[in-house]
Scaffold this active site. Sequence first.
Site, PDB file in Angstrom:
ATOM      1  N   LYS A 146       1.656  -8.092 -20.777  1.00  0.00           N
ATOM      2  CA  LYS A 146       1.247  -6.695 -20.943  1.00  0.00           C
ATOM      3  C   LYS A 146      -0.207  -6.622 -21.397  1.00  0.00           C
ATOM      4  CE  LYS A 146       3.623  -5.175 -19.486  1.00  0.00           C
ATOM      5  NZ  LYS A 146       4.712  -4.939 -18.577  1.00  0.00           N
TER       6      LYS A 146
ATOM      7  N   GLU B 246      -2.695  -7.779 -18.589  1.00  0.00           N
ATOM      8  CA  GLU B 246      -2.878  -6.917 -17.419  1.00  0.00           C
ATOM      9  C   GLU B 246      -3.602  -5.615 -17.724  1.00  0.00           C
ATOM     10  OE1 GLU B 246       0.653  -5.475 -15.362  1.00  0.00           O
ATOM     11  OE2 GLU B 246       1.778  -5.566 -17.227  1.00  0.00           O
TER      12      GLU B 246
ATOM     13  N   GLU C  97       6.359 -11.520 -22.331  1.00  0.00           N
ATOM     14  CA  GLU C  97       6.148 -10.142 -21.886  1.00  0.00           C
ATOM     15  C   GLU C  97       4.972  -9.498 -22.646  1.00  0.00           C
ATOM     16  OE1 GLU C  97       6.781  -8.507 -19.467  1.00  0.00           O
ATOM     17  OE2 GLU C  97       6.586  -6.410 -20.003  1.00  0.00           O
TER      18      GLU C  97
ATOM     19  N   ASN D 181       1.755  -0.486   5.841  1.00  0.00           N
ATOM     20  CA  ASN D 181       2.070  -1.168   4.582  1.00  0.00           C
ATOM     21  C   ASN D 181       2.875  -2.406   4.953  1.00  0.00           C
ATOM     22  OD1 ASN D 181       2.745  -1.884   1.939  1.00  0.00           O
ATOM     23  ND2 ASN D 181       4.548  -0.577   1.914  1.00  0.00           N
ATOM     24  N   GLY D 182       2.384  -3.576   4.529  1.00  0.00           N
ATOM     25  CA  GLY D 182       3.096  -4.817   4.853  1.00  0.00           C
ATOM     26  C   GLY D 182       2.109  -5.887   5.260  1.00  0.00           C
TER      27      GLY D 182
ATOM     28  N   CYS E 132       0.866  -1.168   0.000  1.00  0.00           N
ATOM     29  CA  CYS E 132       0.000   0.000   0.000  1.00  0.00           C
ATOM     30  C   CYS E 132       0.905   1.221   0.000  1.00  0.00           C
ATOM     31  CB  CYS E 132      -0.838   0.014   1.273  1.00  0.00           C
ATOM     32  SG  CYS E 132      -1.718  -1.539   1.531  1.00  0.00           S
TER      33      CYS E 132
ATOM     34  N   TRP F  20      -3.942  -1.609  -1.214  1.00  0.00           N
ATOM     35  CA  TRP F  20      -4.102  -2.774  -2.084  1.00  0.00           C
ATOM     36  C   TRP F  20      -4.457  -3.916  -1.140  1.00  0.00           C
ATOM     37  CZ3 TRP F  20      -1.576  -7.590  -2.757  1.00  0.00           C
ATOM     38  CH2 TRP F  20      -1.926  -8.271  -3.929  1.00  0.00           C
TER      39      TRP F  20
ATOM     40  N   ARG G  53       0.393   2.471  -5.882  1.00  0.00           N
ATOM     41  CA  ARG G  53       0.751   1.360  -4.998  1.00  0.00           C
ATOM     42  C   ARG G  53      -0.459   0.554  -4.552  1.00  0.00           C
ATOM     43  NH1 ARG G  53       5.973   2.129  -2.956  1.00  0.00           N
ATOM     44  NH2 ARG G  53       5.556   0.703  -1.257  1.00  0.00           N
TER      45      ARG G  53
ATOM     46  N   LYS H 106       1.542  -1.334  -8.283  1.00  0.00           N
ATOM     47  CA  LYS H 106       2.870  -1.310  -8.894  1.00  0.00           C
ATOM     48  C   LYS H 106       3.927  -2.008  -8.051  1.00  0.00           C
ATOM     49  CE  LYS H 106       5.769   0.888 -11.962  1.00  0.00           C
ATOM     50  NZ  LYS H 106       5.613  -0.070 -13.048  1.00  0.00           N
TER      51      LYS H 106
ATOM     52  N   HIS I  10       1.721 -29.151 -28.324  1.00  0.00           N
ATOM     53  CA  HIS I  10       1.687 -30.173 -27.281  1.00  0.00           C
ATOM     54  C   HIS I  10       0.564 -29.935 -26.287  1.00  0.00           C
ATOM     55  CE1 HIS I  10       5.314 -31.990 -28.779  1.00  0.00           C
ATOM     56  NE2 HIS I  10       5.875 -30.789 -28.827  1.00  0.00           N
TER      57      HIS I  10
HETATM   58  C1  F6R Z   1       3.970  -5.966 -15.153  1.00  0.00           C
HETATM   59  C2  F6R Z   1       4.624  -5.516 -13.964  1.00  0.00           C
HETATM   60  C3  F6R Z   1       4.892  -6.500 -12.890  1.00  0.00           C
HETATM   61  C4  F6R Z   1       6.260  -6.222 -12.245  1.00  0.00           C
HETATM   62  C5  F6R Z   1       6.480  -7.142 -11.048  1.00  0.00           C
HETATM   63  C6  F6R Z   1       7.854  -6.969 -10.448  1.00  0.00           C
HETATM   64  O1  F6R Z   1       3.798  -4.935 -16.050  1.00  0.00           O
HETATM   65  O2  F6R Z   1       4.928  -4.375 -13.813  1.00  0.00           O
HETATM   66  O3  F6R Z   1       4.827  -7.803 -13.364  1.00  0.00           O
HETATM   67  O4  F6R Z   1       7.248  -6.412 -13.207  1.00  0.00           O
HETATM   68  O5  F6R Z   1       5.505  -6.903 -10.083  1.00  0.00           O
HETATM   69  O6  F6R Z   1       8.054  -5.664 -10.004  1.00  0.00           O
HETATM   70  P1  F6R Z   1       9.498  -5.095  -9.747  1.00  0.00           P
HETATM   71  O7  F6R Z   1      10.199  -5.061 -11.044  1.00  0.00           O
HETATM   72  O8  F6R Z   1       9.274  -3.767  -9.138  1.00  0.00           O
HETATM   73  O9  F6R Z   1      10.169  -6.060  -8.810  1.00  0.00           O
END
Ligand code: F6R
Length: 594
Positions: free
Chosen positions: A469, A472, A465, A96-97, A2, A72, A27, A589, A488
Amino acid sequence: MCGIIACSGVKCAAKVLYRGLEDLEYRGYDSAGISVLEGDSIVTVKRKGRVGELKKGIEGMCGTAGIGHTRWATHGKPSDSNAHPHACGKFSIVHNGIIENYAELKAELMKEGAVFFSATDSEVIVHLLCKYYRGDLKEAVLCTIERLKGSFALCILCSDYKGFVAVRYRNPLIVGMGGGAVYAASDMPALAGLAENVAVLKEGTVAFAVDGEISFCDFAGRPISLTFSPVPASARSRSLCGFPHYMIKEINEIPAAVKNTAAAFEETDCAAKLFRLAKKSAFTQIMLCGCGTAYHSALSAAYMAEELLLLPVRAETAGEFRYRKTSVNRSTLFIAVSQSGETADTVEAARAAKSAGAYVIAVTNVPYSAITAVADMVVPVCAGTEICVAATKSYCGQIAALALTAAALKGPAEYRRAAAAVKSAEAICAKVIAGCFSEDAARACASSAAVYFIGRGADYPVALEGSLKLREVSYIPGEGYPAGELKHGTIALIDGGTLTVAVITEKKIGEKTASAVEQICSRGGGVGVICADGCAPAGLKERAEFFIEVPACHKFISPLVSVIPLQLLAYRTAVILGRDPDKPRNLAKSVTVE
Ligand code: F6R
């Protein structure tokens, strides 16, 4: 996972906290809340939903000290009652935690008569503070901390104290000062417009902020000191600069991210350090870890590094690595990749590798993050603050940093080749962003029931990737797959309603991927292709619903170039479907919980 914030000594705490929460919203955006000290009492407003939901409620709130939270959800669904701050008696807290032993603490506190109003793990903290408070705030805080297991960054208000208390254990917290006021927040950008000087709280620190002053102690109550420095310029750029969303703004910042990462690699003398390290340590294996997008860049790097160094090189998701018995030891080079440097699984994986004797390198975009304290060496990514929840420019910065790392481990000649390739990437990326996109491709995605991404070799992590993308930000189901594996099992899902995007950046291997495309077309599935110039097998273009060409480039930079059309595809698809690409549902994030 959070965002938390606190201030003391400001004109109107509620306004300052509200603005800070807007900056921290990436966050978590399930609920938000603010507590302000008004005279001798604490006034709290909290609401389910985004920070904007607080606007009306905080009108008329006065008071010069307060705390705020954007959530979050982990324990307890998003709701007004589960929103922070949690208040009880003379206290209000934001957390946060995760409090791992909250269930036993809650049972104990309830037996003693405490009444709980939420389903959160965090609420035990405020009840513990009430339990231990006998007029000595420091004593109550230290006794409370002693009872907590897990991870926590906390900001605490007490109606007997005119400021706030901040605590850091395994979750980020930064304190700032300026203009007679004192602040704390989960990240630097939230403090950028407020504080002049900042300090990152060390693990196991308690900060007492009152009357424009701040003092620190450890969890045993012993005084400690911290050095403050000016807010870094990189934390200040929060404007959309005319772009409709941060996602597209940040995609446009890829050329600068790659350029700045290469420059920082040079400035910090990483190449020489890595070469010396490789010579001295004679590593027998390299292990890379990360989560989500960072795992995908780690996997790309594993392909690159193994080919270059002819050593066993593996990449694994950090959450898996942490709980396995592995062969990591003193002869292992362990590379942890994390944009935020705060992802709990990645930080803990790095800690585990270090205690197994490995040499740990952190590749991160945040120089003051938790992972940098664990690592033996930091390889900087200089993508600038990334606000969109979906990572784009940081992925490209990571690939650049990792390619340079792999090449530097090999030796100066290889490093020079990699540095030249990365230098050329700035212009190539700019060209791809400006010209390589078709709106038809996004429309094809938006109208598909599922979208799959395939690639072989170095194109496989890029396919993963591209798929992440799109999923999400658009919520369209799908998967990334090695092209050879499709037949397979997953081919059973292919029908006229699906689209498969093939990534091809190498001619020889592209022919193999093209046979997977044939198999998909034979089952009525739609196909799109991202292809490096001159690598398309005959007839492929004609088969595809859309065909996007990218410049052919060196293998060091190929994954950061070929991903761009996929990022744009995800972005445009999200926009067509009316999604918010910057704040996708259920995500945040910075994943600072397990
Ligand atoms: C996807 C994305 C997440 C982060 C993941 C790791 O677009 O952003 O999959 O890559 O949560 O986050 P970091 O790189 O901050 O450890």
